[in-house]
Scaffold this motif. Structure first.
Motif, mmCIF file in Angstrom:
data_model
loop_
_atom_site.group_PDB
_atom_site.id
_atom_site.type_symbol
_atom_site.label_atom_id
_atom_site.label_comp_id
_atom_site.label_asym_id
_atom_site.label_seq_id
_atom_site.Cartn_x
_atom_site.Cartn_y
_atom_site.Cartn_z
ATOM 1 N N VAL A 116 -78.907 -7.630 41.748
ATOM 2 C CA VAL A 116 -77.817 -7.803 40.791
ATOM 3 C C VAL A 116 -78.281 -8.657 39.619
ATOM 4 C CG1 VAL A 116 -75.514 -8.804 40.447
ATOM 5 C CG2 VAL A 116 -76.015 -7.496 42.524
ATOM 6 N N LYS A 117 -78.942 -9.767 39.904
ATOM 7 C CA LYS A 117 -79.408 -10.662 38.838
ATOM 8 C C LYS A 117 -80.367 -9.951 37.891
ATOM 9 C CE LYS A 117 -78.946 -15.172 41.021
ATOM 10 N NZ LYS A 117 -79.645 -16.370 41.487
ATOM 11 N N ASP A 118 -81.309 -9.204 38.447
ATOM 12 C CA ASP A 118 -82.272 -8.472 37.628
ATOM 13 C C ASP A 118 -81.579 -7.406 36.785
ATOM 14 O OD1 ASP A 118 -84.994 -7.800 36.808
ATOM 15 O OD2 ASP A 118 -84.694 -5.967 37.991
ATOM 16 N N PHE A 119 -80.688 -6.662 37.395
ATOM 17 C CA PHE A 119 -79.966 -5.605 36.700
ATOM 18 C C PHE A 119 -79.132 -6.163 35.553
ATOM 19 C CE2 PHE A 119 -76.211 -2.759 36.424
ATOM 20 C CZ PHE A 119 -76.863 -1.617 35.990
ATOM 21 N N ILE A 120 -78.405 -7.247 35.811
ATOM 22 C CA ILE A 120 -77.561 -7.866 34.793
ATOM 23 C C ILE A 120 -78.419 -8.402 33.640
ATOM 24 C CG2 ILE A 120 -75.969 -9.781 34.327
ATOM 25 C CD1 ILE A 120 -74.702 -7.412 35.863
ATOM 26 N N ALA A 121 -79.533 -9.015 33.946
ATOM 27 C CA ALA A 121 -80.419 -9.544 32.898
ATOM 28 C C ALA A 121 -80.930 -8.416 32.005
ATOM 29 C CB ALA A 121 -81.587 -10.297 33.534
ATOM 30 N N ARG A 122 -81.312 -7.305 32.609
ATOM 31 C CA ARG A 122 -81.804 -6.165 31.812
ATOM 32 C C ARG A 122 -80.704 -5.564 30.953
ATOM 33 N NH1 ARG A 122 -86.137 -2.753 35.337
ATOM 34 N NH2 ARG A 122 -87.326 -4.528 36.102
ATOM 35 N N LEU A 123 -79.512 -5.449 31.514
ATOM 36 C CA LEU A 123 -78.394 -4.915 30.734
ATOM 37 C C LEU A 123 -78.065 -5.814 29.552
ATOM 38 C CD1 LEU A 123 -75.706 -3.597 33.246
ATOM 39 C CD2 LEU A 123 -77.035 -2.289 31.621
ATOM 40 N N ALA B 201 -77.854 -4.842 25.620
ATOM 41 C CA ALA B 201 -76.482 -4.617 25.169
ATOM 42 C C ALA B 201 -76.068 -5.425 23.942
ATOM 43 C CB ALA B 201 -75.520 -4.903 26.315
ATOM 44 N N VAL B 202 -76.536 -6.625 23.797
ATOM 45 C CA VAL B 202 -76.073 -7.472 22.694
ATOM 46 C C VAL B 202 -76.464 -6.837 21.366
ATOM 47 C CG1 VAL B 202 -76.249 -9.736 21.582
ATOM 48 C CG2 VAL B 202 -76.172 -9.568 24.081
ATOM 49 N N ASP C 12 -70.833 -10.574 27.791
ATOM 50 C CA ASP C 12 -70.675 -11.513 28.913
ATOM 51 C C ASP C 12 -69.486 -11.142 29.794
ATOM 52 O OD1 ASP C 12 -72.904 -12.979 28.218
ATOM 53 O OD2 ASP C 12 -71.768 -14.499 27.109
ATOM 54 N N ALA C 13 -68.370 -10.784 29.167
ATOM 55 C CA ALA C 13 -67.176 -10.425 29.932
ATOM 56 C C ALA C 13 -67.416 -9.156 30.753
ATOM 57 C CB ALA C 13 -65.992 -10.229 28.988
ATOM 58 N N ALA C 14 -68.030 -8.161 30.143
ATOM 59 C CA ALA C 14 -68.289 -6.903 30.859
ATOM 60 C C ALA C 14 -69.304 -7.113 31.975
ATOM 61 C CB ALA C 14 -68.781 -5.845 29.887
ATOM 62 N N LEU C 15 -70.339 -7.883 31.707
ATOM 63 C CA LEU C 15 -71.363 -8.111 32.725
ATOM 64 C C LEU C 15 -70.819 -8.914 33.895
ATOM 65 C CD1 LEU C 15 -74.576 -8.750 30.617
ATOM 66 C CD2 LEU C 15 -73.884 -6.677 31.819
ATOM 67 N N ARG C 16 -69.874 -9.789 33.626
ATOM 68 C CA ARG C 16 -69.243 -10.527 34.721
ATOM 69 C C ARG C 16 -68.513 -9.554 35.649
ATOM 70 N NH1 ARG C 16 -64.771 -12.917 36.608
ATOM 71 N NH2 ARG C 16 -64.901 -15.029 37.414
ATOM 72 N N GLU C 17 -67.778 -8.622 35.073
ATOM 73 C CA GLU C 17 -67.069 -7.625 35.877
ATOM 74 C C GLU C 17 -68.046 -6.749 36.671
ATOM 75 O OE1 GLU C 17 -64.268 -5.373 33.570
ATOM 76 O OE2 GLU C 17 -63.486 -7.177 32.614
ATOM 77 N N VAL C 18 -69.140 -6.358 36.014
ATOM 78 C CA VAL C 18 -70.155 -5.532 36.682
ATOM 79 C C VAL C 18 -70.796 -6.320 37.825
ATOM 80 C CG1 VAL C 18 -72.394 -4.388 36.384
ATOM 81 C CG2 VAL C 18 -70.586 -4.076 34.677
ATOM 82 N N ARG C 19 -71.122 -7.577 37.563
ATOM 83 C CA ARG C 19 -71.744 -8.435 38.590
ATOM 84 C C ARG C 19 -70.840 -8.547 39.816
ATOM 85 N NH1 ARG C 19 -71.925 -12.799 35.797
ATOM 86 N NH2 ARG C 19 -73.951 -12.402 34.879
ATOM 87 N N ILE C 20 -69.561 -8.804 39.596
ATOM 88 C CA ILE C 20 -68.612 -8.933 40.697
ATOM 89 C C ILE C 20 -68.507 -7.617 41.471
ATOM 90 C CG2 ILE C 20 -66.160 -9.240 41.239
ATOM 91 C CD1 ILE C 20 -66.125 -11.326 38.921
ATOM 92 N N ALA C 21 -68.426 -6.501 40.741
ATOM 93 C CA ALA C 21 -68.315 -5.194 41.400
ATOM 94 C C ALA C 21 -69.539 -4.911 42.265
ATOM 95 C CB ALA C 21 -68.134 -4.094 40.360
ATOM 96 N N LEU C 22 -70.722 -5.219 41.760
ATOM 97 C CA LEU C 22 -71.944 -4.976 42.530
ATOM 98 C C LEU C 22 -72.011 -5.871 43.769
ATOM 99 C CD1 LEU C 22 -74.500 -4.620 39.611
ATOM 100 C CD2 LEU C 22 -73.701 -2.793 41.135
ATOM 101 N N LEU C 23 -71.648 -7.122 43.618
ATOM 102 C CA LEU C 23 -71.675 -8.039 44.763
ATOM 103 C C LEU C 23 -70.636 -7.640 45.813
ATOM 104 C CD1 LEU C 23 -72.224 -11.422 42.910
ATOM 105 C CD2 LEU C 23 -73.883 -10.164 44.306
ATOM 106 N N GLY D 242 -66.741 -1.462 18.316
ATOM 107 C CA GLY D 242 -67.700 -0.851 17.404
ATOM 108 C C GLY D 242 -69.098 -1.376 17.678
ATOM 109 N N VAL D 243 -69.238 -2.691 17.630
ATOM 110 C CA VAL D 243 -70.498 -3.363 17.924
ATOM 111 C C VAL D 243 -70.199 -4.427 18.974
ATOM 112 C CG1 VAL D 243 -72.333 -4.816 16.978
ATOM 113 C CG2 VAL D 243 -71.386 -2.979 15.601
ATOM 114 N N LEU D 244 -71.098 -4.572 19.920
ATOM 115 C CA LEU D 244 -70.873 -5.532 21.005
ATOM 116 C C LEU D 244 -71.266 -6.937 20.597
ATOM 117 C CD1 LEU D 244 -72.216 -3.514 24.057
ATOM 118 C CD2 LEU D 244 -69.865 -3.756 23.280
ATOM 119 N N SER D 245 -70.337 -7.855 20.764
ATOM 120 C CA SER D 245 -70.639 -9.268 20.538
ATOM 121 C C SER D 245 -71.157 -9.846 21.851
ATOM 122 C CB SER D 245 -69.374 -10.020 20.103
ATOM 123 O OG SER D 245 -68.477 -10.127 21.196
#
Length: 85
Positions: free
Chosen positions: A68-75, A79-80, A48-59, A40-43
């Motif tokens: 990747v670092k810039d993209f993850i920071a912006r997301l 997102a929070v 953090d868990a989703a961004l870790r998966e995204v970071r790994i996929a991008l790398l 419902g609402v992102l904690s």
């Protein structure tokens, strides 16, 4: 002629390799975002868990580390606490 065929084969292999890489990236990103849609609402922990998966996929897709670092920071910034529709 042989040299031009060799170049064509290299381009085909590279195209196929890139296509597979983008298919894998697309699949992994879709899986990560599907997990988030169930919330419902992102904690911060969810983000953090989703961004870790995204970071790994991008790398794994050979995206440059600074990108990747810039993209993850912006997301993460956006997102929070975001409401999921």
């Amino acid at each position: 002629i042989a040299a031009s065929r060799q170049g064509l084969c290299f381009r085909k292999r590279r195209f196929t390799s890139c296509r597979i890489m983008f298919e894998n990236l697309s699949k992994k990103l879709a899986e990560s975002f599907d997990k988030l849609r169930r919330r419902g609402v992102l904690s911060p922990e969810d983000v953090d868990a989703a961004l870790r998966e995204v970071r790994i996929a991008l790398l794994e897709a050979d995206v440059a580390l600074p990108v990747v670092k810039d993209f993850i920071a912006r997301l993460k910034e956006k997102a929070v606490g975001a409401q999921i529709i």
